[in-house]
Design a protein around this motif. Structure first.
Motif, PDB file in Angstrom:
ATOM      1  N   ASN A  55       0.820  -1.209   0.000  1.00  0.00           N
ATOM      2  CA  ASN A  55       0.000   0.000   0.000  1.00  0.00           C
ATOM      3  C   ASN A  55       0.851   1.254   0.000  1.00  0.00           C
ATOM      4  O   ASN A  55       0.534   2.243  -0.663  1.00  0.00           O
ATOM      5  CB  ASN A  55      -0.919   0.003   1.226  1.00  0.00           C
ATOM      6  CG  ASN A  55      -2.171  -0.809   1.009  1.00  0.00           C
ATOM      7  OD1 ASN A  55      -3.092  -0.378   0.325  1.00  0.00           O
ATOM      8  ND2 ASN A  55      -2.230  -1.993   1.579  1.00  0.00           N
ATOM      9  N   LEU A 134      -5.338  -3.602  -3.695  1.00  0.00           N
ATOM     10  CA  LEU A 134      -6.557  -2.854  -3.356  1.00  0.00           C
ATOM     11  C   LEU A 134      -6.505  -1.405  -3.828  1.00  0.00           C
ATOM     12  O   LEU A 134      -7.428  -0.948  -4.515  1.00  0.00           O
ATOM     13  CB  LEU A 134      -6.835  -2.936  -1.855  1.00  0.00           C
ATOM     14  CG  LEU A 134      -8.047  -2.129  -1.370  1.00  0.00           C
ATOM     15  CD1 LEU A 134      -9.329  -2.604  -2.029  1.00  0.00           C
ATOM     16  CD2 LEU A 134      -8.169  -2.190   0.160  1.00  0.00           C
ATOM     17  N   TYR A 156     -13.499  -4.185  -0.905  1.00  0.00           N
ATOM     18  CA  TYR A 156     -13.039  -4.749   0.366  1.00  0.00           C
ATOM     19  C   TYR A 156     -13.917  -5.933   0.763  1.00  0.00           C
ATOM     20  O   TYR A 156     -13.439  -6.985   1.193  1.00  0.00           O
ATOM     21  CB  TYR A 156     -13.076  -3.653   1.428  1.00  0.00           C
ATOM     22  CG  TYR A 156     -12.509  -4.027   2.772  1.00  0.00           C
ATOM     23  CD1 TYR A 156     -11.180  -4.385   2.917  1.00  0.00           C
ATOM     24  CD2 TYR A 156     -13.308  -3.990   3.916  1.00  0.00           C
ATOM     25  CE1 TYR A 156     -10.660  -4.700   4.159  1.00  0.00           C
ATOM     26  CE2 TYR A 156     -12.799  -4.305   5.159  1.00  0.00           C
ATOM     27  CZ  TYR A 156     -11.479  -4.665   5.280  1.00  0.00           C
ATOM     28  OH  TYR A 156     -10.965  -4.981   6.515  1.00  0.00           O
ATOM     29  N   THR A 235      -7.429   4.218  12.704  1.00  0.00           N
ATOM     30  CA  THR A 235      -7.388   3.043  11.830  1.00  0.00           C
ATOM     31  C   THR A 235      -6.212   2.141  12.194  1.00  0.00           C
ATOM     32  O   THR A 235      -6.329   0.916  12.200  1.00  0.00           O
ATOM     33  CB  THR A 235      -7.271   3.491  10.363  1.00  0.00           C
ATOM     34  OG1 THR A 235      -8.375   4.338  10.038  1.00  0.00           O
ATOM     35  CG2 THR A 235      -7.265   2.308   9.420  1.00  0.00           C
ATOM     36  N   THR A 373      -5.340   1.955   4.061  1.00  0.00           N
ATOM     37  CA  THR A 373      -4.903   0.567   4.167  1.00  0.00           C
ATOM     38  C   THR A 373      -3.492   0.463   4.739  1.00  0.00           C
ATOM     39  O   THR A 373      -3.170  -0.516   5.419  1.00  0.00           O
ATOM     40  CB  THR A 373      -4.982  -0.126   2.796  1.00  0.00           C
ATOM     41  OG1 THR A 373      -4.381   0.715   1.795  1.00  0.00           O
ATOM     42  CG2 THR A 373      -6.415  -0.373   2.397  1.00  0.00           C
ATOM     43  N   ASN A 376      -3.978   0.731   8.501  1.00  0.00           N
ATOM     44  CA  ASN A 376      -4.635  -0.465   9.018  1.00  0.00           C
ATOM     45  C   ASN A 376      -3.691  -1.658   9.040  1.00  0.00           C
ATOM     46  O   ASN A 376      -3.629  -2.404  10.024  1.00  0.00           O
ATOM     47  CB  ASN A 376      -5.864  -0.765   8.159  1.00  0.00           C
ATOM     48  CG  ASN A 376      -6.620  -1.993   8.639  1.00  0.00           C
ATOM     49  OD1 ASN A 376      -6.442  -3.084   8.124  1.00  0.00           O
ATOM     50  ND2 ASN A 376      -7.471  -1.805   9.628  1.00  0.00           N
ATOM     51  N   THR A 377      -2.938  -1.846   7.965  1.00  0.00           N
ATOM     52  CA  THR A 377      -2.095  -3.032   7.878  1.00  0.00           C
ATOM     53  C   THR A 377      -0.828  -2.925   8.726  1.00  0.00           C
ATOM     54  O   THR A 377      -0.362  -3.927   9.265  1.00  0.00           O
ATOM     55  CB  THR A 377      -1.727  -3.323   6.415  1.00  0.00           C
ATOM     56  OG1 THR A 377      -1.253  -2.128   5.779  1.00  0.00           O
ATOM     57  CG2 THR A 377      -2.925  -3.832   5.637  1.00  0.00           C
TER      58      THR A 377
END
Length: 470
Positions: A55, A134, A156, A235, A373, A376-377
């Motif tokens: 990402n 994504l 998603y 997030t 993302t 989040n990741t």
């Protein structure tokens, strides 16, 4: 014409391949490291770290990518090749490293850290390619559907539901039917099928003249605002909490269900299907009411409350099965869903709502998706490592669950700060809901069922093997 149903279907297939590979890596990592909790933490952490890195790369280069679907197709080839190679290499890792690691035999912590570090680095390669997919497809779909929340939720959600199919098909069908290597070949074949479909779409829709004309108009890029940074921090924390919970839940489930591989697959599938349904429903809702992302803070508090309530109710769930270990896939699924489904569902909704709020503050769409993302990741990767190598060894299952549920107060507080000064009616309702949910979470933490592990779960396990008094 490039249509969202076709890309959603392609991403469904890609998700199935990704989670089939992940369950295979878990199986093979368990052979290499011999500790199922360590293997689960390492696979989850490397998977999420790779997604974060992928990402981040797209976030950096997104505005200059002329043909996102074509690049996506090439990445699917890379995933197929490196994912399959890892399935073959992981079982050989221990013996291949033995000469080098033999010098570290007197330092077991350093020895284990070295083994896990090498495995982490290898898994990072295909996961990085997965992570770039994504935001690339968000960029492609956003050209035809400007509703970011709907686009994000659709992709998603379908990708996550495909992942569920991949995880379950591998553990309960493919491994027995075609073996580990055959299953890896199936996963690689799915990646190549996604590649072929995406390449065909790209050839028909992403002409060089069209791609160049779109990049002639520069997309303005502004520094992240304080509100955007709060959303990204929320997030990050939410991703870390959920992945840490996955590792802790896995450890909690092991005494009650038989087989680490099936348990890991069912746990992954349950979390993913809940996230997918939550993301898909949130996307559908936002397509009609795009301003309703203000309810994210209340949902975060509900997520923490759910962790406490579900742990408190877990004894009544396993009591049905007595002291025996459950082996039936249906029963394993029922136990797992009772423990994790509501929290993961809230997480799926929360991700989409937070992404919509971020998109209003960050342009272009690729940059918003990349930042979302990435946060989040990265959080997810650190959360799984924290749970596997710090929380569980230091605090145990029960106290880990308490501190992780407490963490949702931080997520909800960060999200609530963004609506604190707004006065619209919909925001006033969101504030009231957030206040009620926060109070409920605080009360549940004061009433947390401390001692449940020792008084109930340990006694049940002792009964299975014969208590000292017998």
């Amino acid at each position: 014409m490039l249509t969202s149903p076709i890309l959603s279907a392609i991403f469904f297939v890609s998700g199935a391949a990704a989670l089939l590979f992940e369950t295979l890596w878990f199986q093979q990592a368990g052979l290499a490291f011999g500790n199922s909790v360590w293997a689960s933490a390492m696979v989850l952490a490397s998977f999420m770290a790779g997604l974060a890195l992928g990402n981040g790369i797209v976030l950096r280069l997104g505005a200059r990518i002329e043909r996102p679907v074509r690049l996506y197709a090439l990445l699917e080839v890379a995933i197929a090749a490196t994912g399959f190679a890892l399935v073959l290499l992981l079982p050989l890792l221990g013996s291949a490293m033995a000469p080098w690691l033999g010098t570290l035999s007197e330092s077991p912590w350093f020895l284990n850290a070295s083994r896990l570090g090498v495995g982490f680095g290898l898994l990072l390669v295909p996961a990085t390619a997965m992570g770039a997919t994504l935001p690339l497809l968000v960029k492609a779909m956003h050209r035809h559907d400007t509703n970011f929340g709907s686009t994000l939720g659709r992709l998603y959600g379908w990708n996550t539901l495909g992942a569920v199919v991949g995880a379950l098909a591998g553990e309960f069908v493919l491994f027995a039917a075609v073996g580990i290597r055959g299953s890896a070949a199936v996963a690689a074949g799915l990646n190549l099928a996604a590649c072929l479909a995406a390449w065909t779409i790209s050839a028909r829709t992403e002409t060089r003249s069209t791609a160049r004309s779109e990049t002639l108009i520069p997309e303005s890029v502004e520094p992240l605002s304080p509100a955007s940074k709060r959303l990204l921090l929320a997030t990050f924390l939410a991703g870390g909490l959920l992945l840490a919970l996955e590792v802790v839940w896995f450890r909690l489930l092991l005494p009650f269900v038989s087989g680490t591989g099936p348990t890991f697959a069912v746990l992954l599938a349950t979390v993913l299907v809940a996230i997918g349904i939550g993301g898909r429903l949130a996307g559908a809702w936002l397509s009609r009411r795009p301003e309703d992302d203000v309810g994210a803070s209340a949902l975060a508090f509900v997520g923490g409350l759910s962790v406490v309530v579900l742990y408190a109710a877990f004894p009544s769930v396993v009591e049905v099965y007595g002291s025996r270990q459950v082996s039936s896939p249906g029963h394993v699924l029922a136990i797992t869903m009772a423990l994790v489904f509501p929290v993961a569902f809230v997480s799926g909704v929360l991700f989409t709502l937070t992404g919509t709020a971020l998109r209003r503050r960050v342009s272009p769409a690729t940059r918003a998706a990349g930042w979302l993302t990435l946060a989040n990741t990265v959080g997810s990767s650190l959360g799984s490592l924290l749970a596997g190598f710090v929380l569980l060894p230091g605090l145990g299952v029960e106290r880990s669950l308490f501190w992780l549920s407490l963490g949702y107060l931080g997520v909800g507080g960060l999200l609530a700060s963004g609506i604190f000064l707004e006065t619209a009616r919909r925001v006033r309702r969101a504030k009231a809901a957030a206040a009620v949910a926060a109070i409920a979470l605080v009360i549940s933490l004061f009433l947390f069922p401390a001692g449940l592990m020792e008084k109930t779960f340990v006694q049940r396990i002792a009964t299975r093997y014969g208590s000292p008094q017998d």
